[in-house]
Write a protein that holds these residues in place. Structure first.
Motif, short mmCIF file in Angstrom:
data_model
loop_
_atom_site.label_atom_id
_atom_site.label_comp_id
_atom_site.label_asym_id
_atom_site.label_seq_id
_atom_site.Cartn_x
_atom_site.Cartn_y
_atom_site.Cartn_z
N ILE A 594 -0.88 13.73 7.00
CA ILE A 594 0.02 13.98 5.87
C ILE A 594 1.49 14.02 6.27
O ILE A 594 2.36 13.79 5.44
CB ILE A 594 -0.38 15.29 5.16
N THR A 595 1.79 14.32 7.54
CA THR A 595 3.20 14.36 7.94
C THR A 595 3.76 12.98 8.23
O THR A 595 4.98 12.82 8.35
CB THR A 595 3.38 15.25 9.19
N ARG A 596 2.89 11.98 8.38
CA ARG A 596 3.35 10.64 8.75
C ARG A 596 3.17 9.62 7.62
O ARG A 596 3.99 8.73 7.46
CB ARG A 596 2.61 10.16 9.99
N GLY A 597 2.08 9.74 6.87
CA GLY A 597 1.84 8.75 5.83
C GLY A 597 0.78 9.21 4.85
O GLY A 597 0.12 10.23 5.04
N THR A 598 0.62 8.42 3.79
CA THR A 598 -0.34 8.73 2.73
C THR A 598 -1.16 7.49 2.43
O THR A 598 -0.62 6.37 2.38
CB THR A 598 0.40 9.18 1.45
N CYS A 599 -2.46 7.69 2.23
CA CYS A 599 -3.33 6.59 1.83
C CYS A 599 -3.25 6.44 0.32
O CYS A 599 -3.58 7.36 -0.44
CB CYS A 599 -4.77 6.86 2.27
N MET A 600 -2.78 5.28 -0.15
CA MET A 600 -2.57 5.03 -1.56
C MET A 600 -3.70 4.19 -2.13
O MET A 600 -4.27 3.33 -1.46
CB MET A 600 -1.24 4.29 -1.76
N ARG A 601 -4.01 4.43 -3.41
CA ARG A 601 -4.96 3.59 -4.09
C ARG A 601 -4.34 2.22 -4.35
O ARG A 601 -3.14 2.01 -4.18
CB ARG A 601 -5.40 4.23 -5.41
N LYS A 602 -5.17 1.29 -4.86
CA LYS A 602 -4.66 -0.03 -5.21
C LYS A 602 -3.53 0.11 -6.22
O LYS A 602 -3.68 0.76 -7.24
CB LYS A 602 -5.79 -0.88 -5.78
N THR A 603 -2.38 -0.50 -5.91
CA THR A 603 -1.24 -0.39 -6.82
C THR A 603 -0.82 -1.74 -7.39
O THR A 603 -0.07 -1.79 -8.34
CB THR A 603 -0.04 0.22 -6.08
N SER A 604 -1.28 -2.83 -6.79
CA SER A 604 -0.90 -4.15 -7.28
C SER A 604 -1.89 -5.17 -6.75
O SER A 604 -2.71 -4.87 -5.88
CB SER A 604 0.52 -4.51 -6.83
N ASN A 605 -1.80 -6.37 -7.26
CA ASN A 605 -2.68 -7.43 -6.79
C ASN A 605 -2.40 -7.79 -5.34
O ASN A 605 -3.26 -8.33 -4.65
CB ASN A 605 -2.53 -8.67 -7.68
N SER A 606 -1.16 -7.51 -4.88
CA SER A 606 -0.83 -7.81 -3.48
C SER A 606 -1.48 -6.83 -2.52
O SER A 606 -1.60 -7.11 -1.34
CB SER A 606 0.69 -7.79 -3.29
N LYS A 607 -1.87 -5.67 -3.00
CA LYS A 607 -2.56 -4.68 -2.19
C LYS A 607 -3.85 -4.27 -2.92
O LYS A 607 -3.93 -3.21 -3.51
CB LYS A 607 -1.67 -3.45 -1.97
N PRO A 608 -4.87 -5.14 -2.91
CA PRO A 608 -6.09 -4.85 -3.65
C PRO A 608 -7.03 -3.90 -2.91
O PRO A 608 -8.23 -3.90 -3.16
CB PRO A 608 -6.72 -6.23 -3.82
N TYR A 609 -6.49 -3.10 -2.01
CA TYR A 609 -7.31 -2.17 -1.23
C TYR A 609 -6.47 -0.93 -0.95
O TYR A 609 -5.24 -0.96 -1.03
CB TYR A 609 -7.71 -2.83 0.10
N PRO A 610 -7.10 0.19 -0.62
CA PRO A 610 -6.31 1.38 -0.25
C PRO A 610 -5.43 1.06 0.96
O PRO A 610 -5.90 0.46 1.94
CB PRO A 610 -7.39 2.42 0.08
N HIS A 611 -4.17 1.46 0.92
CA HIS A 611 -3.23 1.09 1.97
C HIS A 611 -2.29 2.25 2.25
O HIS A 611 -2.15 3.17 1.46
CB HIS A 611 -2.44 -0.15 1.57
N CYS A 612 -1.64 2.17 3.41
CA CYS A 612 -0.77 3.26 3.88
C CYS A 612 0.64 3.12 3.32
O CYS A 612 1.19 2.02 3.24
CB CYS A 612 -0.71 3.26 5.41
N ARG A 613 1.22 4.27 2.99
CA ARG A 613 2.64 4.38 2.66
C ARG A 613 3.23 5.41 3.61
O ARG A 613 2.78 6.55 3.67
CB ARG A 613 2.86 4.81 1.21
N CYS A 614 4.28 5.01 4.37
CA CYS A 614 4.81 5.84 5.45
C CYS A 614 5.86 6.82 4.94
O CYS A 614 6.65 6.50 4.05
CB CYS A 614 5.41 4.98 6.55
N GLU A 615 5.86 8.00 5.54
CA GLU A 615 6.92 8.98 5.30
C GLU A 615 8.15 8.60 6.14
O GLU A 615 8.07 7.79 7.08
CB GLU A 615 6.44 10.39 5.68
N VAL A 616 9.28 9.21 5.80
CA VAL A 616 10.52 8.94 6.53
C VAL A 616 10.34 9.34 8.00
O VAL A 616 9.82 10.42 8.30
CB VAL A 616 11.69 9.70 5.90
N GLY A 617 10.76 8.48 8.90
CA GLY A 617 10.66 8.76 10.33
C GLY A 617 9.48 8.10 11.00
O GLY A 617 9.36 8.15 12.21
N TRP A 618 8.60 7.46 10.19
CA TRP A 618 7.39 6.84 10.74
C TRP A 618 7.26 5.43 10.19
O TRP A 618 7.66 5.14 9.06
CB TRP A 618 6.16 7.67 10.43
N THR A 619 6.67 4.57 10.98
CA THR A 619 6.53 3.17 10.57
C THR A 619 5.30 2.58 11.25
O THR A 619 4.50 3.28 11.85
CB THR A 619 7.81 2.39 10.92
#
Length: 702
Positions: A594-619
């Motif tokens: 949780i301090t580095r990133g979050t697993c997001m649900r499908k948000t668009s056709n370009s990401k049709p699978y759960p994918h990571c969204r990074c917090e500031v300071g992490w990539t």
């Protein structure tokens, strides 16, 4: 009533407009706060301990062991001496102090002290941390585009009779906070272009390893570099070639086209017939191209913190017959061109005038007489007599032991740049030529003083090029393999899973050692610089030694076939993850926790699978890699102002905030205001033109 309502609507519209402006400004301010500021340290790992944020240079003590600290009694005698001799030593007068400890006792008492005023002393230099990687986050990967600091190659190595293929999957961070470079007996089939023979070929490499480079990402010029390292393999089995080194940013290792007539040139100001023909960018050049400075020679010198060779051949035997250091050893070197002529032959001690002065070795070290350098010839050269050149390897070997393989030891490099204006130590009165110093566990290994290169007459000097870091383990028949091919052995193919003809050329025990992968482990790497020294800089393209435009103009030399650019953009999130993973665990499936990133649900056709969204300071794809950036961009890409169009000059963070807020207002707020204005005008016109107004039972209009 109608007029009052119109005024009320205008007030509400104005209030709403200011609310939007305020919200936009607040949002921009919050974003700017999260962005790196000029005061932040862009390459510092937040896991670096506070006590490791500054260092000072170590003392140079040649050929002497570190001081032994013993308990002394009131007379100044240590207890061990009393027990050994049964009596206390006779008190003798104080001896004259010397710059270095003497090897023989002084025969006469010192003269009485004089009243001569001693020269002023300068405070000890303090170096501040400018880069660190503690490797504490497990499961980090380093494939191209994954990490802002490092790139792990996926590439065949054609240099030095390499028997390995470099794979990014062989580099990772483990659960113990270490970077691990794994070398194993594993096959890789390659169909590609041989950079050396210039032919397309299909070959199979029987060993897989890894190389990490910070090329064109993190570079520095001058300072102190330190790493805590455990070497791979076994101390008495030759065949692995672990290395930790620096290379000038104008050459990218294993991309041999980028190195031709560039490696390891370090002649910046001397124009000679040799440099005119053999150095790609020489001091003889009077035309300015690619942002390079007129009349300044450029190249890619090499500084080897260590190249380690294991084995059983002791000092005074075999190829080490004339040397006091045998296997296992580390070779610390500065490789530089142009080379000296005349020069000593490999295996022979140099005669007077054949090699460099101002070299100082420490305990358990020896000048490396087995290798003095390389003769460089390139097949496309039209005039080898003028274009070929020697490069020198100024190196000392330092004896290692079993503890260096499997246990952690600290390796340190101190690099002082040359200065035409002198340094604080000499009150800026005369030119200084810089130095390079090596240490192991804070014990002195070697010093190369720039005066020795300057007096050689070659034009070589201590490097002032921005240099990048490399970590790798190679497998090469030139390094640690039997010096002579065994009888009846062809020594053409090396494969631990082959028959006699494929295994007879290895050192004894090599294939047995690799039944399990050999692990080269790095606990941390840290770089420090003196912030009071303007010569020391972080950046791969500095004002004094620019590289950006040259690399951009010759991109193909730094690429493989199929690459669009030499380096891919760093992927920020987007890696696949699991919504059911433990959100606190630093795993790829949980996007680092949780301090580095979050697993997001499908948000668009370009990401049709759960994918990571990074917090500031992490990539990185799974948010496991700390961000990194240069605090100062010395050589920024061109802007519209470079074409002669000058915009308003705004300084400071508040000015940036004002500009950004203004853009936000123009792009987002203005259309809303205009839209509201049209609505108000429409309603007012409707009143004037007699549109029917609906009244409530109380008579109020709405």
């Amino acid at each position: 009533m109608t007029r009052r309502n119109n005024i009320s609507m205008r007030r509400r519209a104005t209030t709403s407009t200011f609310s939007i402006l305020f919200a936009g400004a607040a949002t921009v301010l919050a974003i700017l706060i999260q962005f790196p500021s000029a005061c932040d340290a862009g390459w510092i790992d937040p896991d670096t301990p506070e006590e490791a944020r500054t260092v000072s240079p170590l003392k140079v003590v040649p050929n002497l062991p570190p001081p032994k600290h013993t308990k002394k009694d009131d007379d100044g005698d240590d207890d061990d001496s009393v027990k050994k001799h049964g009596r206390r030593r006779r008190r003798v007068p104080t001896q004259t102090p010397t710059f270095f400890p003497t090897y023989e006792p002084t025969g006469t008492p010192s003269d009485p002290p004089t009243t001569t005023t001693s020269p002023p002393t300068h405070p000890e230099r303090v170096y501040d941390l400018v880069f660190s990687d503690e490797f504490n986050t497990p499961h980090r990967t380093f494939a191209d585009g994954s990490d802002p600091r490092w790139t792990a190659l996926d590439k065949n190595d054609y240099t030095n009779d390499a028997q390995h293929y470099y794979s990014s999957s062989n580099a990772r961070t483990d659960e113990n906070g270490h970077l691990v470079i794994k070398t194993e007996a594993a096959d890789t089939t390659i169909v590609g272009f041989n950079d050396v023979t210039f032919e397309k070929e299909r070959i199979q490499k029987h060993f897989t390893s890894a190389m990490l480079q910070s090329w064109n990402k993190f570079c520095f010029a001058g300072g102190i570099m330190e790493a805590d390292i455990s070497l791979p393999g076994e101390h008495d089995v030759g065949g692995l070639w672990p290395a930790f080194w620096l290379l000038g940013n104008l050459a990218r290792h294993t991309y041999v086209g980028s190195s031709e007539h560039v490696w390891p040139w370090a002649s910046t100001s001397k124009c000679t017939e040799k440099s005119r023909n053999a150095q790609l960018v020489s001091a003889c050049d009077r035309v300015q191209h690619y942002g390079l400075h007129r009349g300044v020679g450029r190249g890619a010198p090499e500084i080897d913190v260590f190249e380690v060779q294991a084995g059983k051949v002791e000092a005074g035997h075999g190829s080490f017959l004339k040397m006091p250091v045998g296997q296992p050893f580390m070779s610390s070197s500065y490789q530089v061109a142009p080379g000296r002529l005349p020069r000593p032959g490999d295996g022979w001690w140099p005669a007077p005038g054949q090699w460099y002065n101002n070299l100082t070795g420490g305990m358990n070290t020896s000048l490396n007489i087995a290798f003095y350098g390389t003769y460089n010839h390139f097949r496309d050269d039209t005039n080898p007599a003028t274009q070929d050149y020697w490069s020198d390897a100024i190196s000392y070997n330092r004896q290692l032991n079993e503890s260096h393989f499997g246990k952690f030891h600290k390796y340190r490099l101190e690099w002082e740049l040359p200065s035409k204006n002198g340094t604080r130590e000499n009150d800026y009165k005369e030119e200084t030529f810089g130095y390079i110093r090596w240490f192991v566990d804070d014990e002195f290994v070697l010093e190369i003083e720039g005066e020795g290169l300057n007096s050689s007459g070659t034009g070589g000097e201590i490097s002032s090029e921005p240099m990048y870091m490399l970590l790798n383990t190679a497998v090469s028949s030139q390094w640690g393999f039997p010096e002579k091919c065994p009888a009846m052995c062809p020594c053409k193919t090396y494969d631990c899973r082959g028959g006699f003809q494929e295994t007879c050329g290895f050192s004894e025990g090599f294939c047995s050692m690799l039944r399990r992968p050999a692990e080269y482990r790095i606990n941390y790497i840290r770089v420090y610089q003196d912030k009071d020294d303007p010569k020391q800089k972080v950046g791969c393209s500095t004002k004094e030694r620019p590289t950006r435009k040259f690399i951009e103009a010759h991109e193909k030399k730094y690429m493989q076939k199929g690459d669009i650019h030499p380096l891919k953009p760093i992927q920020n999130g987007g890696g696949s993850c699991s919504l059911s993973a433990n959100a606190t665990a630093p795993m790829p499936e949980s996007c680092g926790g949780i301090t580095r990133g979050t697993c997001m649900r499908k948000t668009s056709n370009s990401k049709p699978y759960p994918h990571c969204r990074c917090e500031v300071g992490w990539t990185g794809p799974h948010c496991l890699n700390p961000t990194g950036y240069d605090d100062v961009i010395w050589d920024p890409p061109e802007t519209i102002e470079d074409l002669g169009f000058a915009g308003p000059s705004v300084r400071g963070g508040m000015g940036i905030l004002v500009v950004v807020c203004s853009l936000v207002a123009i792009l987002f707020v203005a259309p809303l205001v205009l839209k509201r204005g049209r609505m108000i005008q429409w309603r007012s016109r409707g009143d004037r033109e007699g549109y029917t107004r609906v009244r409530s039972a109380a008579g109020a209009e709405y």
